[in-house]
Design a protein around this motif. Structure first.
Motif, PDB file in Angstrom:
ATOM      1  N   VAL A   2       0.858  -1.180   0.000  1.00  0.00           N
ATOM      2  CA  VAL A   2       0.000   0.000   0.000  1.00  0.00           C
ATOM      3  C   VAL A   2       0.897   1.235   0.000  1.00  0.00           C
ATOM      4  N   LEU A   3       0.728   2.086  -1.007  1.00  0.00           N
ATOM      5  CA  LEU A   3       1.532   3.308  -1.105  1.00  0.00           C
ATOM      6  C   LEU A   3       1.060   4.347  -0.100  1.00  0.00           C
ATOM      7  N   ARG A   4       2.011   5.070   0.464  1.00  0.00           N
ATOM      8  CA  ARG A   4       1.708   6.168   1.384  1.00  0.00           C
ATOM      9  C   ARG A   4       1.927   7.471   0.628  1.00  0.00           C
ATOM     10  N   ASP A  23     -11.095   3.889  -2.872  1.00  0.00           N
ATOM     11  CA  ASP A  23     -10.097   2.832  -2.731  1.00  0.00           C
ATOM     12  C   ASP A  23     -10.182   2.122  -1.380  1.00  0.00           C
ATOM     13  N   LYS A  26      -7.002   0.088   0.026  1.00  0.00           N
ATOM     14  CA  LYS A  26      -6.510  -1.150  -0.601  1.00  0.00           C
ATOM     15  C   LYS A  26      -5.179  -0.952  -1.323  1.00  0.00           C
ATOM     16  N   THR A  27      -5.041   0.188  -2.005  1.00  0.00           N
ATOM     17  CA  THR A  27      -3.820   0.407  -2.783  1.00  0.00           C
ATOM     18  C   THR A  27      -2.996   1.586  -2.290  1.00  0.00           C
ATOM     19  N   PHE A  28      -3.628   2.522  -1.578  1.00  0.00           N
ATOM     20  CA  PHE A  28      -2.882   3.667  -1.057  1.00  0.00           C
ATOM     21  C   PHE A  28      -3.590   4.259   0.151  1.00  0.00           C
ATOM     22  N   THR A  29      -2.790   4.955   0.965  1.00  0.00           N
ATOM     23  CA  THR A  29      -3.328   5.721   2.082  1.00  0.00           C
ATOM     24  C   THR A  29      -2.799   7.144   1.979  1.00  0.00           C
ATOM     25  N   ASP A  50       5.757   7.461   0.504  1.00  0.00           N
ATOM     26  CA  ASP A  50       6.378   6.936  -0.714  1.00  0.00           C
ATOM     27  C   ASP A  50       6.248   7.919  -1.874  1.00  0.00           C
TER      28      ASP A  50
END
Length: 138
Positions: A2-4, A23, A26-29, A50
């Protein structure tokens, strides 16, 4: 993974907020940095994000000053932002020239509003050193 994504809660972040809601993590926060671009840069150094979405001018200044904690790989906003100088409805001021010698408020040190206040001061021929946290127009 999971991208930050580090971001600043301003109008241009609205699409990020909408995508984040859809989202559901699921894929980013999203990692909010209310202090602005400087806090986004610090988050890179602390390995807290990130990806960062922040003011290009401040990011470039960091790179030009030797910061190697991040690199620019693209742009988020493709059109220039429009900035306004505003006064209260009952203000005596009606023109930019009348602001000479007054104090302008900015949102944050290192922010776009500080950069644009400096640009405006240079355009008006009244640029001087910054007086933090406000910019004094001579």
């Amino acid at each position: 993974m999971v991208l930050r994504i580090g971001y600043i809660r301003e109008h241009f972040a609205s699409p990020l907020l909408q995508f984040a809601a859809d989202d559901g993590g699921k894929t980013f926060t999203l990692v909010e940095r209310p202090g602005g671009t400087g806090q986004v840069i610090s988050a890179f150094k602390a390995n807290e994000i990130d990806i960062g979405v922040a003011l290009t001018d401040a990011l470039l200044a960091g790179i030009a000053n030797g910061n190697q904690d991040y690199k620019m790989i693209g742009q988020y906003v493709a059109t220039p932002l429009n900035w306004a100088v505003t006064v209260g409805k009952d203000s005596k001021y009606t023109k930019l020239e009348e602001l000479r010698g007054t104090v302008m408020g900015i949102s944050r040190i290192g922010s776009g509003s500080q950069t644009m206040a400096a640009v405006m001061a240079m355009q008006q021929g009244s640029f001087s050193l910054f007086t933090y946290p406000k910019l004094q127009l001579p």
